[in-house]
Structure formats: C-alpha cells, structure tokens
Design an enzyme around this catalytic site. Structure first.
Site, PDB file in Angstrom:
ATOM      1  N   GLU A 280       0.811  -1.236   0.000  1.00  0.00           N
ATOM      2  CA  GLU A 280       0.000   0.000   0.000  1.00  0.00           C
ATOM      3  C   GLU A 280       0.834   1.271   0.000  1.00  0.00           C
ATOM      4  OE1 GLU A 280      -2.739  -0.522   3.245  1.00  0.00           O
ATOM      5  OE2 GLU A 280      -3.877  -2.055   2.197  1.00  0.00           O
TER       6      GLU A 280
ATOM      7  N   GLU B 117      -5.625  -7.949  -1.297  1.00  0.00           N
ATOM      8  CA  GLU B 117      -6.030  -7.830   0.119  1.00  0.00           C
ATOM      9  C   GLU B 117      -7.445  -7.295   0.148  1.00  0.00           C
ATOM     10  OE1 GLU B 117      -3.328  -6.012   3.051  1.00  0.00           O
ATOM     11  OE2 GLU B 117      -5.112  -5.210   4.036  1.00  0.00           O
TER      12      GLU B 117
END
Length: 670
Positions: free
Chosen positions: A187, A263
């Site tokens: 991320e 995810e």
C-alpha cells in the site's frame, strides 16, 4: 488424523428448494446457460488469507497442542474447513504494520537470521497440510539500514533487492519453502526501476518460478504505467489491488494481466463479515474479473483491543486458555475452496442473478463443474471498506441449462449456508440431498442471504473437533524469567511488540542470574509503514486490568541518554501506538527517573534522581491502585502517591526510551 473428531455429511430435506422456501416466496426467475463449448474464461488463481501486516498471528504460536494443530487444520487442511489455496505472509521489517511489529531476517546490514518470528513456521505448517498451497511474501516495513537514513526503500534499489531475495533464498535453504509470488511494498509507492531489477536478480538466482505482484495498492497508477512501459509490463505477472469494491478499471483490463484482489475483507468476523466475504468472493470476479481474493487476515491471534480486532476468518486470541472459535467466514470460504483449485477456469457467464446476487461457474477441464451462488443483501454484507452502494436482492427461482461437456451431468452435490442475523441460528456449510439434472437443466429456489455450492465433486467435508476449552481472561498473575536455552520461537509468549522487537537473548557476559534475558534489538528507526513511536514498547496481559503491580529487572545498555520503562494501564497499540497513554515508570542512564502518563514522555507526573546507571541490573516495581501509583527501585520506595486519572485500564508493558539495546528479566505482573 487420529485427532479427527468427525466430518458432517448430513442430509436435509430437499424438494423444490430447501425447506421453507416454496414457490410462493419466489418473486423473479432467471435462466442461465453454462456451456464450455464456447470456450472458457480466465484461469482461477485461488482463495487465500494474509498472516501479517501485522503481527496478526502473534498469539497463535503460543497455543498448546492439540489446539494449535486443530486451528491450523481448520485453516489449511484440504476438504476439512477453509482449505485455503494461498497463504500470504509479511516479510517482517521491524516496523509497526497494523497490530504489531514483525522481526526482520536482517536487523542490521551484516546480520542474517532465518528463524525469527513465526511466519516461517506458519508457512511450513500450511505446506504440511496442503503441499499445493501457494506462498506469497510482501514487505510492509524495512529495517532502517536499507534506507541509509531515509524513510524510503528505493534510493538504493540493489540493497532492497538483495534484502528481499535473501528472504526468498532463506525460505528455501533453511525451511525447504518455495515462494511462489513476491510483492513490492504494501500500500505504498512502487518504483519501476526497483521492480525491473528485482526480476533480473530473481532470474540470476534461478528463481524464475517466483512471480511478481504489483503494487498491492490501487489499480492506478500501476495499470497506466504498465501500458506505457513495455519492459515493466514484461516483468509484472499480477496486478494486485486492495479493497477494490468488486470493481476494476479499463486500464487494468487492457494490460491483459492477471487481476487479483490481493487484500480484501478486513471485516469483523460475525455474520455480516461472513456476508461480506461471500459477496466479494463471487463478485470480485463477476464485476471485476479478479481471479484471486485474499483476506486480511488469516486468524485473529492478537489482543482484541488492538486495531481491527477479530477482522479475520477465525479467532484464536487466547493461548492461555486454549479457547478458539471457528467463525462463519471459515465455512463461507469452504463453499469455494473445497470445490475448486488454482488452475481451474471460469465459464463464460455474466454471473449476475435476475433477482440480485451472483453466481460463478468453474471447471477443471476434465468434466467437473462447480457453481457457487450467493444472494447476500446489502445490510447483511457490508465490508469495512469501501462504502457499498445500495442494491436489492429478492427471493427468486434460478434455472440452469448445462451444455457442452456438462450436458451429461445427471446429479450435482449440494452444499448450503443460510446466514440469519440476530437469531444466531445460521446454518453453515450443510450438505443437502443431491439435485437431479433433468435433460441438462435444473431449477433452484433461492432465498436471501444464502450461499449454495452445486458441484460434481463428492469430496467436500465439514469437519470438526470437540469444542476447545471455554474462554478465560489472561491470568491475573503472570511471570516469565525467559530462562530457555533453545526457544522454539524468537519472541517470549504473549508479549506483543508495538514498536521495536523484543527477542530472547543469551547474555554470555553475565555469569550470574541474568544469562537468559529478553532484549530489545532494533537500534535504528525502521522504514515505516505506520506511525511507529519514537520509543519501543511491548504489551502484555488484559486490556481490562485496572489495579496492578508490574515488576521487572532491567539493564540499560546505552550510556548517557539510554533509558527503559515498565508500564501499566497502557491503552493503545498498533497503528495508534504513538498516542499511547498509561502509567509509565522510566529510569535513565544519567541517574534520573520519571513518571509520565504517555509513551512520548511529555506528560510528566513526577521526576527526580534514582541512582540508576547503565550496564547494571536494577529491579523496577510499579504499583497502580485506583487513582494512586507508586514505584520501587530494587525493592525500596522511589516515589509514591502519584495521582493517575486516565486511562482507567489497560495492558502492562515494557520498553525503551529510544531505538536502543536494553535487556529485561524476571517479568512479573499481578
């Protein structure tokens, strides 16, 4: 397994539909054609879950047998429970990555150790149960030396590549593990030069089989960059997006790459969490062409009051009692994982049901067919993110026509779940009577909030063990002297590091009582993913504790401004560790002490001289009763009657003033 208690192969009544769902309840009808003669769609890559990002499996390793193996069976054993196809783990980087820190295999530049933490163990346990399971490694944080003083891993891409490939090689050399996929930086920004160098170096080390996922963030900008950079396009195998809300973007499709929700979920594991998971497992493909969905996280094995408590497929957060809970998302997972495998292919269907909901159909190309149907309603399937637009689902009749090689199918096995909200009487992963296929077609009456699997496979099982022990709070008296010569894990049980890393240590220079200690070993701020504190801290115990006595022997290693603390009523951790409050009793190498109500040490309640020095053992005792706290040094009162108002409860903790070496021994809390 000799431990196997039983597998449910129950039959339920089967007429036109499951009991209680008659034609009168049906509002709409749809016809759906399943035909492999027109060619197949994308290859299915599997369903998985994440351990890490971070420290989410921390407490799992401390479970005693047989409970620890039972938990692992529910997660990984084929045709047993969740039967996961993929395990994704954090490559520990010594930094806070959501619910704690995970240790790096290279704390320092000249340091390599492939036995720290618990992810190696977990991957081996998964492989033991399912040799076919795919393994993914992804860093959240990196040790500080990689950035050479900068909070950035890409200034010296050769250094970062060396570090990551060392982890892959270590997995093989020390644990016999083949890593299948490697990610970039969770991320956070990706760097094209780094990714290309990673591929080049993987190939140079004969690691051609390791595939690259980028960039574990959003669909953009990675998709656009792949379309204009042909060299990067060649080396990235999978575009992994997080929490895509079942949608993709045109550029991602245009790359012709595998698209994964690498995810997702991250939702409290009650019935609504199960509904969220059921919906996205289907709709990530139906709406977004994603061929793999990976849940954060695998098992909630961290203190529940840390961020995102119980946002996992199952719960195992009480190693001291042996209690664990097989939550509804485990059985929702089984609807897909027990009846498909990576390498199967999706059929070319639209996948949207007329009355709302979705279905996917997959085949192994050898005549087997699996259909998974979900009819989750909006309010019963909201994930933690992103926001879910309104939609409606109604009872409906679905008629399927089987064509091509499926025309000869005569019966389909039926597995069914019905999520009931509030009543607690959900029916999960029950085998119903097989359904007859008549001249290539069959009909099914669907209610809302249901999952069906219809399959030619007869291998499905709902297995279970006897109930584990009942839940118990953390012991009200707890001691650890760290006297263990060959510990199975590098970290002491139940301590949950929130900044820094605390490891078992053999203090060869001490011939006395402190040969075996616990040592804080991170001496440089890591390349962070979250807001790590400027101090190190490891928490332990019960968040609901109010009155407590904490005692610990401490050894400051850093001269001049070195310092350590013990603490009680610690109210925070995880990504919020910087704002932690509590009652902190500090001693420093300069011979002073402080009492503060925060980890940052800015809210000072008392201070003065202590006579403490570095490179000597001292015993600290912190006593908190009601609104009053007192502290002892080496058994003698050092300060007393300090008024403490907030927080009113929290964990016990130990830690250091900065990223510095320090040792702890003979910890006791009551």
């Amino acid at each position: 397994s000799s431990l196997l208690w039983g597998c449910l192969l129950l039959s339920c009544g089967w007429g036109l539909g499951p009991p209680g769902i008659g034609a009168a309840a049906v509002f709409s009808a749809g016809i759906y054609v399943l035909d492999d003669a027109i060619g197949l769609a994308r290859e299915f890559d599997g369903i998985g879950a994440v351990s890490g990002g971070g420290a989410t499996s921390r407490l799992l390793v401390n479970y005693e047998e047989p409970y620890r193996s039972q938990i692992l069976d529910y997660l990984f054993k084929p045709n047993f429970g969740a039967s996961l196809h993929i395990l994704k783990v954090e490559i520990g980087g010594d930094g806070q990555s959501t619910d704690g820190t995970e240790p790096s295999h290279m704390h320092y530049e000249n340091d390599e150790n492939y036995f720290r933490g618990y992810e190696w163990w977990l991957m081996k346990e998964a492989k033991k149960r399912n040799p076919q399971i795919k393994l993914i490694g992804l860093p959240w944080t990196f040790p500080g030396w990689i950035g050479k003083g900068e909070n950035w891993p890409y200034d010296y891409p050769d250094v970062t590549v060396y570090y990551v490939i060392s982890w892959i090689l270590g997995a093989k050399q020390y644990h016999g593990l083949d890593i299948d996929y490697i990610g970039i930086w969770n991320e956070r920004a990706f760097n094209s030069k780094y990714i290309k160098l990673l591929r080049y170096t993987l190939d140079k080390h004969d690691l051609q089989q390791v595939r690259i996922i980028a960039s574990d963030r959003l669909w953009e900008p990675i998709s656009s960059v792949l379309l204009i950079d042909s060299e990067l396009h060649e080396v990235v195998d999978v575009i992994g997006a997080h929490y895509p809300g079942t949608k993709t973007v045109p550029n991602a499709l245009q790359t012709k790459k595998k698209l994964w929700s690498s995810e997702d979920y991250s939702t409290f594991n009650d019935e609504v969490g199960a509904g969220c998971w059921a919906r996205i497992l289907n709709q990530n493909y139906v709406n977004g062409n994603m061929t793999s969905t990976i849940a954060w996280n695998l098992v909630a094995s961290y203190y529940e009051e840390l961020p995102f408590g119980r946002c996992a497929l199952m719960t195992a957060q009480e190693p001291w009692s042996g209690h664990y809970k097989v939550e509804a998302p485990i059985w929702i997972t089984a609807h897909t994982t027990q009846f498909t495998q990576p390498g199967w292919r999706y059929l070319q269907v639209d996948g949207h049901l007329e009355g709302g909901g979705s279905f996917v159909a997959l085949t192994d190309g050898l005549g087997n067919l699996t259909i998974i149907i979900e009819t989750m309603t909006h309010n019963h399937s909201q994930c933690i993110r992103p926001q879910l637009p309104r939609f409606s689902v109604a009872p409906q009749r679905a008629t399927f026509y089987l064509k091509g090689s499926f025309y000869m199918v005569e019966t389909l096995q039926v597995w069914h779940s019905r999520l009931r909200f509030g009543s607690g009487n959900s029916s999960l992963f029950q085998q119903l009577d097989p359904i007859r296929v008549w001249e290539g077609s069959f009909s099914l009456d669907l209610n809302t909030d249901e999952v069906y699997t219809l399959t030619t496979l007869r291998t499905g099982k709902k297995c279970f063990y006897p109930n584990p022990p009942p839940p118990q709070p953390f012991p009200s008296k707890y001691a650890d002297d760290f006297n263990i010569r060959n510990p199975p894990f590098s970290e002491a049980p139940n301590f949950a590091d929130q900044t820094g890393v605390f490891e078992y240590f053999i203090n060869a220079s001490d011939p006395g009582d402190h040969v075996f200690t616990l040592r804080q070993v991170v001496v440089q701020r890591p390349i962070t993913w979250a807001s790590d504190a400027d101090q190190t801290i490891s928490i332990i115990g019960d968040f609901n504790w109010v009155n407590m006595t904490v005692t610990c022997d401490i050894y400051i290693e850093k001269a001049d401004d070195g310092g350590v603390f013990i603490a009680g009523r610690v109210d925070n951790g995880g990504i919020f560790v910087r704002r932690t409050k509590g009652v902190f009793f500090w001693v420093f190498a300069d011979g002073t002490y402080r009492v503060t109500s925060d980890i940052a040490g800015t809210e000072i309640l008392m201070k003065g001289p202590s006579g403490v020095r570095d490179k000597a053992w001292h015993t600290l005792t912190l006593n908190i009763q009601g609104t009053s706290a007192s502290g002892l040094l080496n058994g003698y009162p050092l300060w007393e009657n300090v008024t403490v108002s907030k927080p009113t409860n929290g964990w016990a903790a130990i830690g250091t003033h900065s990223f510095e070496f320090a040792q702890f021994d003979n910890f006791y809390v009551e």
